[in-house]
Design a protein around this motif. Sequence first.
Motif, short mmCIF file in Angstrom:
data_model
loop_
_atom_site.label_atom_id
_atom_site.label_comp_id
_atom_site.label_asym_id
_atom_site.label_seq_id
_atom_site.Cartn_x
_atom_site.Cartn_y
_atom_site.Cartn_z
N GLU A 60 -6.97 2.36 -3.09
CA GLU A 60 -7.34 1.90 -1.74
C GLU A 60 -8.34 2.85 -1.08
O GLU A 60 -8.81 3.81 -1.70
CB GLU A 60 -6.06 1.76 -0.89
N GLU A 120 -2.81 0.28 -4.06
CA GLU A 120 -2.25 -1.00 -3.59
C GLU A 120 -1.86 -1.87 -4.77
O GLU A 120 -2.59 -1.98 -5.75
CB GLU A 120 -3.27 -1.75 -2.72
N GLN A 136 -4.56 6.79 -2.26
CA GLN A 136 -3.85 5.57 -1.86
C GLN A 136 -4.00 4.48 -2.92
O GLN A 136 -5.08 4.31 -3.49
CB GLN A 136 -4.41 5.08 -0.52
N ASN A 163 -8.31 0.64 12.18
CA ASN A 163 -7.60 0.99 10.94
C ASN A 163 -7.37 -0.20 10.01
O ASN A 163 -6.68 -0.07 9.01
CB ASN A 163 -6.24 1.62 11.27
N TRP A 164 -7.91 -1.38 10.36
CA TRP A 164 -7.66 -2.60 9.58
C TRP A 164 -6.17 -2.91 9.48
O TRP A 164 -5.70 -3.48 8.51
CB TRP A 164 -8.26 -2.48 8.16
N ALA A 165 -5.44 -2.48 10.50
CA ALA A 165 -3.98 -2.65 10.48
C ALA A 165 -3.55 -3.85 11.33
O ALA A 165 -2.37 -4.18 11.37
CB ALA A 165 -3.31 -1.38 10.97
N HIS A 193 1.37 -5.71 4.27
CA HIS A 193 0.95 -7.04 4.72
C HIS A 193 1.75 -8.14 4.03
O HIS A 193 2.03 -8.04 2.83
CB HIS A 193 -0.54 -7.25 4.41
N ARG A 225 -0.48 4.65 12.62
CA ARG A 225 -1.28 3.70 11.82
C ARG A 225 -1.83 2.57 12.67
O ARG A 225 -3.00 2.18 12.50
CB ARG A 225 -0.42 3.12 10.70
N GLU A 228 0.86 -1.18 0.00
CA GLU A 228 0.00 0.00 0.00
C GLU A 228 0.90 1.24 0.00
O GLU A 228 1.96 1.24 0.63
CB GLU A 228 -0.91 0.02 1.22
N LYS A 233 -0.90 -8.70 9.18
CA LYS A 233 -1.37 -7.38 8.75
C LYS A 233 -0.62 -6.23 9.40
O LYS A 233 -0.62 -5.12 8.89
CB LYS A 233 -2.87 -7.25 9.06
N ARG A 278 -9.97 -8.57 9.69
CA ARG A 278 -9.08 -7.46 9.32
C ARG A 278 -8.55 -6.67 10.51
O ARG A 278 -7.73 -5.78 10.36
CB ARG A 278 -9.80 -6.52 8.34
N GLY A 309 -3.71 4.63 6.90
CA GLY A 309 -2.32 4.16 6.91
C GLY A 309 -1.99 3.29 5.71
O GLY A 309 -2.87 2.74 5.04
N ASN A 310 -0.69 3.18 5.44
CA ASN A 310 -0.19 2.25 4.43
C ASN A 310 0.32 1.00 5.13
O ASN A 310 1.22 1.07 5.97
CB ASN A 310 0.96 2.88 3.64
N GLY A 311 -0.25 -0.16 4.77
CA GLY A 311 0.23 -1.42 5.31
C GLY A 311 1.24 -2.06 4.36
O GLY A 311 1.38 -1.66 3.20
N1 GLU Z 1 -4.58 0.35 5.02
C1 GLU Z 1 -4.73 -0.69 5.98
C2 GLU Z 1 -3.39 -0.85 6.72
O1 GLU Z 1 -2.84 0.12 7.12
C3 GLU Z 1 -5.18 -2.02 5.37
C4 GLU Z 1 -6.45 -1.96 4.59
C5 GLU Z 1 -6.75 -3.33 3.99
O2 GLU Z 1 -7.18 -4.20 4.73
O3 GLU Z 1 -6.44 -3.53 2.81
O4 GLU Z 1 -2.90 -1.91 6.93
#
Ligand code: GLU
Length: 433
Positions: free
Chosen positions: A179, A186, A184, A293-295, A235, A288, A128, A328, A306, A231-233
């Motif tokens: 995203e 990905e 954003q 934040n799904w982080a 993963h 983040r 991301e 993640k 998530r 935020g930028n992940g």
């Molecule tokens: N942007 C999120 C992160 O900071 C993740 C969003 C997603 O699940 O794709 O990890």
Amino acid sequence: MDELRAKGVELVAGSVTDPAGVTRAKYVPLRRLGDFQRSGMGVSPSWSVFCVDSGIAFTPTIGVAGDLRIRIDPTTARVVDDGIAWAPGNLTDQAGDPAPLCVRSLLARTERAAADRGLTALVGAELECTMIAPDGGPASTGPWSPYGIRTSLEHSAFLVDLATTADRAGLSIEQIHTEYGHDQLEVSLAPTTAVAAADAVILTRIVLGRAAARHGLRISFAPVAFEGAAGNGAHLHLSLADADGPLFSGGDGPYGIRPAGGSAIAGVVDALPDLLGVYAGSALSALRLKPGNWAGAVACWGLENREAAVRFIAATPGSPHGANAELKLVDPSANPYLAAAAFLGSALRGVDRKMDLPAEIPENPAQSASAPAPLATDQLSVVDALERSDVAAELLTPEMIEAVVAVRRHELATYGGRPAAETTQALRLAWSC
Ligand code: GLU
Ligand code: MG
């Protein structure tokens, strides 16, 4: 060399990605390609304690004396721009042996440790990132639709250029989308062996940066690029298999997880508090890594969850690469080699110790009575935990821990007390290639 010459290559870059997550490079004219392999190009050990700004966080053992070499394998060189080829480098001593500060060699050793246990590991990466204007400010000010067809088509020329450049560089892109966050993007990559996966992350960052530049954009890999933005992940997905097949499917455990697969997940979850400084240790990481934040801010696992640090993906027709565990909480300030070594290494540690798979947290941990509290986001204590950690001592080298701790402490001392708007601005392009 002939192949690269036929592709118009004049200069070859060899890069190393340092403990602060910054990729640094030296170049040779194409005719010196063989020297880049045989002798390597000289770099000071201080390359490993260069910081996200121009600071140098010297330590008692990493100072001004001595020399290391970056060596490349010419067969891994890929054309990344007009006249330029790039290859991932190993950091070696003068004799050519891996330096204790070489993250790429550490990941290769972790891969071999898996092989010694009869296991093969595949790693897939998601990148991301945030599109940025040439002056370092926001790329656009208009309304944004997360995953919007408009927001992606408005960048169609860039995205097509990205796909073409990636293809020419031999990169296996699986998917691209705009995203949730403003501006954003990905890019996700196909799973491959661990070192190749980390190499592909760096190659993707380079290709993204080059393609973006041709369309008046820059690319930020900051964990948070603008105050208050999504935020930028970074993963990472991991699957493991032994002679009987995948560890995460075909068994009697939840979703078909086999006993060793459960132990691998347990090992990853168990090590999260110790290794957080590797996965998300920068001065921007805590902005983040928060619930909502799904982080993956909570040290637990759950099917397609998530908000769990480890999101489990079961083997279904919807998962063409099979069952895997997605970590993640990693962000792009992390060194991808080090993060992958910590991820795979902690999975192997769980297998070795036959750890029990902890109870699944199937819902949002914030609404679960049984979920643990979110992981620490006080970055000083995160870095202290890494320094003291027996798990880190087992999985990394002492020199690497010393370097990561030193550069992150420098970041925290420099930026820790500053307002988020200032820190995001200062570090927005720190991890860009
Ligand atoms: N942007 C999120 C992160 O900071 C993740 C969003 C997603 O699940 O794709 O990890
Ligand atoms: Mg995403």
